[in-house]
Scaffold this motif. Structure first.
Motif, short mmCIF file in Angstrom:
data_model
loop_
_atom_site.label_atom_id
_atom_site.label_comp_id
_atom_site.label_asym_id
_atom_site.label_seq_id
_atom_site.Cartn_x
_atom_site.Cartn_y
_atom_site.Cartn_z
N ASP A 17 0.45 -1.31 0.07
CA ASP A 17 0.48 -0.15 0.12
C ASP A 17 0.97 1.53 -0.03
O ASP A 17 1.30 1.40 1.28
CB ASP A 17 -0.99 -0.11 1.18
CG ASP A 17 -2.54 -1.04 0.90
OD1 ASP A 17 -2.69 -1.64 0.00
OD2 ASP A 17 -2.60 -1.40 2.43
N LYS A 18 0.35 1.86 -0.92
CA LYS A 18 1.13 3.66 -1.25
C LYS A 18 0.57 4.66 -0.58
O LYS A 18 -0.79 4.81 -1.27
CB LYS A 18 1.99 3.39 -3.03
CG LYS A 18 3.06 2.40 -2.59
CD LYS A 18 4.26 2.21 -2.22
CE LYS A 18 4.81 0.59 -2.87
NZ LYS A 18 5.65 0.51 -1.64
N PRO A 19 0.70 5.67 0.12
CA PRO A 19 -0.80 6.61 0.27
C PRO A 19 0.07 7.82 -0.61
O PRO A 19 1.28 7.92 -1.35
CB PRO A 19 0.40 7.69 1.59
CG PRO A 19 1.41 6.36 1.97
CD PRO A 19 1.63 5.57 0.90
N VAL A 20 -1.13 8.39 -1.67
CA VAL A 20 -0.71 9.30 -2.77
C VAL A 20 -1.65 10.16 -1.91
O VAL A 20 -2.66 10.23 -1.37
CB VAL A 20 -1.28 8.80 -3.60
CG1 VAL A 20 -0.49 7.76 -4.77
CG2 VAL A 20 -2.75 7.88 -3.61
N LYS A 21 -1.41 11.41 -2.28
CA LYS A 21 -2.01 13.06 -2.37
C LYS A 21 -2.34 13.38 -4.31
O LYS A 21 -1.22 13.41 -4.72
CB LYS A 21 -1.30 13.14 -1.71
CG LYS A 21 -1.36 15.16 -0.89
CD LYS A 21 -0.56 15.82 -0.63
CE LYS A 21 -0.05 14.85 0.69
NZ LYS A 21 -1.75 15.52 1.84
N ILE A 22 -3.37 14.07 -4.31
CA ILE A 22 -4.63 14.63 -5.61
C ILE A 22 -4.77 15.63 -5.18
O ILE A 22 -5.27 15.80 -4.10
CB ILE A 22 -5.18 13.14 -6.16
CG1 ILE A 22 -4.47 11.63 -6.07
CG2 ILE A 22 -5.57 13.14 -7.29
CD1 ILE A 22 -5.72 10.71 -6.28
N THR A 23 -4.45 16.40 -6.41
CA THR A 23 -4.58 17.54 -6.08
C THR A 23 -4.66 17.65 -7.86
O THR A 23 -4.28 17.46 -8.73
CB THR A 23 -3.26 18.80 -5.68
OG1 THR A 23 -2.39 18.64 -6.88
CG2 THR A 23 -2.92 18.89 -3.98
N ALA A 24 -5.12 18.65 -8.40
CA ALA A 24 -5.71 19.54 -9.83
C ALA A 24 -5.59 20.74 -9.30
O ALA A 24 -5.89 21.79 -8.89
CB ALA A 24 -6.56 19.73 -10.32
N THR A 25 -4.81 21.48 -10.55
CA THR A 25 -3.92 22.23 -10.72
C THR A 25 -4.61 23.04 -12.39
O THR A 25 -4.67 22.39 -13.28
CB THR A 25 -2.45 22.97 -10.72
OG1 THR A 25 -2.46 21.82 -9.55
CG2 THR A 25 -2.40 24.25 -11.08
N ASP A 26 -5.39 24.34 -12.42
CA ASP A 26 -6.17 24.37 -13.30
C ASP A 26 -4.42 25.58 -13.82
O ASP A 26 -3.91 26.11 -13.78
CB ASP A 26 -7.20 25.61 -12.86
CG ASP A 26 -7.32 26.93 -12.34
OD1 ASP A 26 -5.63 27.29 -12.09
OD2 ASP A 26 -8.40 27.29 -11.81
N ALA A 27 -5.65 26.21 -15.38
CA ALA A 27 -4.42 27.16 -16.26
C ALA A 27 -3.92 28.45 -14.87
O ALA A 27 -2.85 28.59 -15.87
CB ALA A 27 -5.32 26.89 -16.67
#
Length: 159
Positions: free
Chosen positions: A35-45
């Motif tokens: 198991d690997k911890p992940v952090k997800i974000t989104a960046t707009d233009a």
């Protein structure tokens, strides 16, 4: 490691960690099992970044154990074909129902229960791609089984 997939016009994104190269690396990296911890974000233009979402990625690259078939392998009186395998994996039971190598095998897909057992009753189970159980004729029918785990890893095949 940071991956930067692009969002498509429908709002979907994906990243194949086995082939995508993380930011700052020159080639894909090899992930270890677990198991690997992940952090997800989104960046707009405009450079605005969303609030991070924490999740866990399960890395599973190990094939499940080869399933077994419990003898006697005999279809009579509605006796199911059964065996053992890795709990949670799907068994792909390929039945050469007509002895003709030019026609495809009928595929049954029982799931291995938490105790490591699977079974398929060929008189009531419907093969993949069919709409109802098939009728078997008398005679020997070659059977092959393999296991497929939730990650899509496949075991070897046993006849």
């Amino acid at each position: 490691k940071i991956y930067e997939p692009t969002v498509d016009p429908s709002g979907n994104w994906s990243s194949d960690l086995s082939t995508d190269t993380p930011k700052g690396e020159t080639a894909p990296i090899t992930l270890t099992e677990g198991d690997k911890p992940v952090k997800i974000t989104a960046t707009d233009a405009a450079g605005n970044t969303s609030t991070p979402v924490d999740s866990t990625l399960k890395v599973d690259q190990t094939a499940p154990t080869v399933p077994t078939i419990t003898p006697p392998l005999e279809f009579s009186n509605n006796r199911p074909i059964s065996g053992t395998g890795e709990p949670g994996s799907k068994v792909e039971l390929a039945l050469d129902h007509d002895g003709d190598p030019s026609t495809p095998d009928k595929i049954y897909e029982p799931t291995v229960d938490p105790s490591g057992n699977w079974s398929s009753d060929l008189s009531t189970d419907t093969p993949k791609g069919e709409t109802a159980p098939i009728t078997l004729t008398e005679g020997d029918k070659p059977v092959k089984v393999k296991a497929i785990d939730a990650a899509g890893n496949e075991s070897g095949t046993v006849d």
